[in-house]
Design a protein around this motif. Structure first.
Motif, PDB file in Angstrom:
ATOM      1  N   ALA A 129      -2.265  18.191  -9.133  1.00 33.39           N
ATOM      2  CA  ALA A 129      -1.638  18.812 -10.336  1.00 33.39           C
ATOM      3  C   ALA A 129      -0.522  18.289 -10.750  1.00 33.39           C
ATOM      4  N   GLU A 130       0.288  17.695 -10.084  1.00 36.42           N
ATOM      5  CA  GLU A 130       1.428  17.054 -10.541  1.00 36.42           C
ATOM      6  C   GLU A 130       1.125  15.630 -11.102  1.00 36.42           C
ATOM      7  N   SER A 131       0.148  14.753 -10.560  1.00 34.94           N
ATOM      8  CA  SER A 131      -0.120  13.724 -11.478  1.00 34.94           C
ATOM      9  C   SER A 131      -0.741  13.822 -12.657  1.00 34.94           C
ATOM     10  N   VAL A 132      -1.612  15.083 -12.864  1.00 31.10           N
ATOM     11  CA  VAL A 132      -2.150  15.365 -14.316  1.00 31.10           C
ATOM     12  C   VAL A 132      -0.878  15.737 -15.241  1.00 31.10           C
ATOM     13  N   LEU A 133      -0.074  16.353 -14.790  1.00 26.61           N
ATOM     14  CA  LEU A 133       1.201  16.843 -15.672  1.00 26.61           C
ATOM     15  C   LEU A 133       1.904  15.598 -16.056  1.00 26.61           C
ATOM     16  N   ASN A 134       2.146  14.763 -15.106  1.00 25.00           N
ATOM     17  CA  ASN A 134       2.703  13.432 -15.346  1.00 25.00           C
ATOM     18  C   ASN A 134       2.315  12.442 -16.514  1.00 25.00           C
ATOM     19  N   SER A 135       0.859  12.660 -16.366  1.00 22.54           N
ATOM     20  CA  SER A 135       0.124  11.892 -17.278  1.00 22.54           C
ATOM     21  C   SER A 135       0.589  12.566 -18.842  1.00 22.54           C
ATOM     22  N   PHE A 136       0.460  13.942 -18.711  1.00 26.03           N
ATOM     23  CA  PHE A 136       0.417  14.729 -20.032  1.00 26.03           C
ATOM     24  C   PHE A 136       1.920  14.537 -20.740  1.00 26.03           C
ATOM     25  N   LYS A 137       2.700  14.102 -19.813  1.00 28.34           N
ATOM     26  CA  LYS A 137       4.287  14.220 -20.245  1.00 28.34           C
ATOM     27  C   LYS A 137       4.343  13.466 -21.796  1.00 28.34           C
ATOM     28  N   ASP A 138       4.807  13.800 -22.711  1.00 27.92           N
ATOM     29  CA  ASP A 138       5.058  13.184 -24.014  1.00 27.92           C
ATOM     30  C   ASP A 138       3.897  12.937 -24.798  1.00 27.92           C
ATOM     31  N   GLN A 139       2.716  13.370 -24.178  1.00 29.22           N
ATOM     32  CA  GLN A 139       1.245  13.070 -24.739  1.00 29.22           C
ATOM     33  C   GLN A 139       0.495  14.344 -25.436  1.00 29.22           C
ATOM     34  N   VAL A 140       0.710  15.327 -24.397  1.00 27.49           N
ATOM     35  CA  VAL A 140      -0.066  16.591 -24.567  1.00 27.49           C
ATOM     36  C   VAL A 140       0.900  17.814 -24.398  1.00 27.49           C
ATOM     37  N   GLY A 141       1.004  18.668 -25.279  1.00 25.24           N
ATOM     38  CA  GLY A 141       1.623  19.752 -25.116  1.00 25.24           C
ATOM     39  C   GLY A 141       1.321  20.722 -23.872  1.00 25.24           C
ATOM     40  N   THR A 142       2.165  21.312 -23.273  1.00 25.16           N
ATOM     41  CA  THR A 142       2.016  22.311 -22.234  1.00 25.16           C
ATOM     42  C   THR A 142       2.879  23.290 -22.199  1.00 25.16           C
ATOM     43  N   ILE A 143       2.465  24.531 -21.707  1.00 26.74           N
ATOM     44  CA  ILE A 143       2.960  25.592 -21.830  1.00 26.74           C
ATOM     45  C   ILE A 143       4.552  25.662 -20.754  1.00 26.74           C
ATOM     46  N   ASN A 144       5.189  26.572 -20.937  1.00 23.55           N
ATOM     47  CA  ASN A 144       6.361  26.422 -19.907  1.00 23.55           C
ATOM     48  C   ASN A 144       5.877  26.645 -18.605  1.00 23.55           C
ATOM     49  N   ASN A 145       6.631  25.979 -17.522  1.00 21.73           N
ATOM     50  CA  ASN A 145       6.077  25.943 -16.303  1.00 21.73           C
ATOM     51  C   ASN A 145       4.502  25.691 -15.925  1.00 21.73           C
ATOM     52  N   PRO A 146       4.114  24.657 -16.511  1.00 22.07           N
ATOM     53  CA  PRO A 146       2.619  24.269 -16.667  1.00 22.07           C
ATOM     54  C   PRO A 146       1.970  24.296 -15.289  1.00 22.07           C
ATOM     55  N   HIS A 147       2.785  23.966 -14.132  1.00 23.36           N
ATOM     56  CA  HIS A 147       1.859  24.334 -12.820  1.00 23.36           C
ATOM     57  C   HIS A 147       2.087  25.591 -12.466  1.00 23.36           C
ATOM     58  N   ARG A 148       0.835  26.259 -12.241  1.00 18.65           N
ATOM     59  CA  ARG A 148       1.059  27.700 -11.715  1.00 18.65           C
ATOM     60  C   ARG A 148      -0.296  27.869 -10.722  1.00 18.65           C
ATOM     61  N   HIS A 149       0.007  28.931 -10.085  1.00 17.81           N
ATOM     62  CA  HIS A 149      -1.055  29.155  -9.063  1.00 17.81           C
ATOM     63  C   HIS A 149      -1.285  30.659  -8.997  1.00 17.81           C
ATOM     64  N   ALA A 150      -2.612  30.899  -8.502  1.00 10.84           N
ATOM     65  CA  ALA A 150      -3.222  32.234  -8.397  1.00 10.84           C
ATOM     66  C   ALA A 150      -4.615  32.240  -7.657  1.00 10.84           C
ATOM     67  N   GLY A 151      -5.213  33.265  -7.136  1.00 11.26           N
ATOM     68  CA  GLY A 151      -6.315  33.275  -6.400  1.00 11.26           C
ATOM     69  C   GLY A 151      -7.642  32.941  -7.025  1.00 11.26           C
ATOM     70  N   PHE A 152      -7.828  31.971  -7.639  1.00  9.17           N
ATOM     71  CA  PHE A 152      -9.192  31.557  -8.396  1.00  9.17           C
ATOM     72  C   PHE A 152     -10.045  31.362  -7.237  1.00  9.17           C
ATOM     73  N   ARG A 153     -11.194  32.119  -7.408  1.00  6.51           N
ATOM     74  CA  ARG A 153     -12.431  31.775  -6.535  1.00  6.51           C
ATOM     75  C   ARG A 153     -12.987  30.520  -6.589  1.00  6.51           C
ATOM     76  N   VAL A 154     -13.128  29.999  -7.932  1.00  9.50           N
ATOM     77  CA  VAL A 154     -13.668  28.639  -8.011  1.00  9.50           C
ATOM     78  C   VAL A 154     -12.904  27.653  -7.350  1.00  9.50           C
ATOM     79  N   LEU A 155     -11.785  27.769  -6.961  1.00 10.48           N
ATOM     80  CA  LEU A 155     -10.959  26.808  -6.264  1.00 10.48           C
ATOM     81  C   LEU A 155     -10.939  26.824  -4.787  1.00 10.48           C
ATOM     82  N   GLN A 156     -11.743  27.763  -4.327  1.00 10.89           N
ATOM     83  CA  GLN A 156     -11.695  28.087  -2.632  1.00 10.89           C
ATOM     84  C   GLN A 156     -12.436  27.052  -1.840  1.00 10.89           C
ATOM     85  N   ALA A 157     -12.906  25.974  -2.292  1.00 12.57           N
ATOM     86  CA  ALA A 157     -13.642  24.933  -1.229  1.00 12.57           C
ATOM     87  C   ALA A 157     -12.306  24.647  -0.206  1.00 12.57           C
ATOM     88  N   PRO A 158     -12.613  24.937   1.004  1.00  7.14           N
ATOM     89  CA  PRO A 158     -11.633  24.455   2.388  1.00  7.14           C
ATOM     90  C   PRO A 158     -11.477  23.090   2.245  1.00  7.14           C
TER      91      PRO A 158
END
Length: 418
Positions: A339-368
């Motif tokens: 996630a941090e690598s993606v946001l570093n790539s986007f810096k000054d290139q792609v607009g992001t929202i405030n606090n662009p790295h966020r987290h929550a209980g997404f079931r699609v991200l559950q692979a252990p």
């Protein structure tokens, strides 16, 4: 009450020519498969007309088909839903013609896989179909499916759910073996699962101006990213879905694991009530959401299976333990690093929202055991974001930046002996 439905039926034949043109346009635009293994997939049914009448005690739905459809009906609780399964079907009528009313608070319909389609009727309370039949149109033009729903009590609905014969034909047809594995994978290749969010009956968000469906946006981005990644030596990327079909959240995770993916990237383009919010966001999994926006988004995304009319099944204890433990610590750390690598790539290139790295209980991200992120590329609820999301050049730019981020992530993992 149903007199209006009979009157409307007389005009259905006059609309059939227009509807067939709609089908031809869909085929030309490759929104439907040009070929498939079964006759029904090659020549899908055409639902060219629909209407709904009634009130909160009794409601009728009529759908016009170019030929006789086979169908089956099932009931699902929590929440109460009626599921109507069909063979491969192209829905050529305007969405407003089947807008929810009466006993129904939400109506969804669409493709499940190459050979099947589904209508999901979410009800306002316990409901049963007093009548569900196909009859020939009196004009001789095709057939129509008639569904008469009526209110019942909770006990009667529970008995319907308990005693019905449920066949998992549709789910069984969606085997992960049908998903192509990466081509010519060599030892040491870095394998990446690129997941186009939503699909089939689950359209996702709708564009504020163009009314473009999220499932189309995510698939276009997923294909662009996969093509770009596969130009890199030592990287092999593949799509969890290659066309407009529905995959459950657990199927997406399983596809990544079965193909031995080292990364899982799920692409989305949601909508928000706040139309002024725009920009990209990167999400990782957590048992506690970082904020309300993340919590609300995860809740909506986790409803994907429900929208498609799948039964809610309790997670096995070992899966629940994994979710509560934020998966393995190592996998979570890798996800955060990506996630941090993606946001570093986007810096000054792609607009992001405030606090662009966020987290929550997404079931699609559950692979252990697969580092995973969910990337909101932008918001279809924002007119400016919507323009960018539909821009092929911008799509290519994002694919390039994500590829750079993944290469840096991979280099860091390899440097640490990963």
């Amino acid at each position: 009450m149903f007199k209006r439905a009979r009157i409307a039926a007389k005009s259905a034949a006059r609309r059939s020519t227009f509807a067939r043109r709609v089908l031809a346009a869909l085929l030309a635009a490759s929104l439907l498969p040009a070929a498939a293994s079964s006759v029904e997939a090659r020549d899908p049914l055409l639902a060219y007309g629909a209407r709904i009448v009634g009130d909160d005690a009794r409601t009728r739905i009529v759908i016009d088909f170019d030929r006789e459809p086979r169908f089956s009906v099932h009931y699902i609780a929590n929440p109460e839903r009626i599921v109507v399964d069909l063979p491969a079907t192209a829905f050529g009528f305007p969405a407003k013609d089947l807008a929810a009313r009466g006993l129904f608070k939400d109506i969804r319909y669409g493709k499940m896989d190459e050979e099947s389609a589904r209508i999901v009727l979410t009800t306002a309370g316990p409901v049963k179909l007093a009548l569900a039949k196909v009859q020939a149109d009196e004009t001789g033009n095709g057939h129509r499916l008639v569904l008469d729903a009526e209110m019942i009590d909770k006990k009667a609905f529970a008995e319907l759910v308990k005693t019905q014969s449920w066949s998992n034909r549709t789910e069984a047809a969606q085997t992960t073996s049908a998903i192509p594995a990466p081509q010519k994978t060599a030892p040491g290749d870095f394998v990446i699962a690129v997941d186009a969010g939503h699909g089939g009956i689950d359209t996702g968000a709708i564009g504020v101006d163009t009314k473009t469906e999220e499932k189309q946006v995510t698939l276009a981005f997923a294909k662009a990213l996969t093509d770009r990644l596969n130009k890199e030596p030592g990287i092999k990327a593949f799509l969890t879905r290659e066309d407009d079909e529905f995959l459950s959240l657990s199927q997406r995770v399983l596809i990544a694991r079965q193909n031995h993916a080292g990364l899982f990237i799920s692409l989305h383009a949601d909508t928000l009530k706040q139309k002024d919010i725009r920009g990209a966001t990167v999400y990782t999994i957590s048992d506690k959401a970082s904020d309300k926006l993340a919590a609300d988004l995860a809740e909506r995304e986790n409803l994907s299976d429900q929208i498609a009319g799948k039964e809610t099944i309790a997670e096995p204890p070992e899966v629940a333990d994994i979710l509560l433990d934020l998966t393995r610590r190592e996998t979570q750390a890798f996800s955060i690093s990506l996630a941090e690598s993606v946001l570093n790539s986007f810096k000054d290139q792609v607009g992001t929202i405030n606090n662009p790295h966020r987290h929550a209980g997404f079931r699609v991200l559950q692979a252990p055991d697969v580092p995973s992120i969910l990337l909101e590329i932008g918001f279809l609820s924002n007119a400016e974001d919507e323009k960018l999301l539909l821009d092929e050049a911008w799509r290519g730019k994002i694919a390039g930046l994500l590829t750079d981020a993944i290469k840096r992530y991979r280099a860091a993992v390899m440097a640490n002996g990963g």
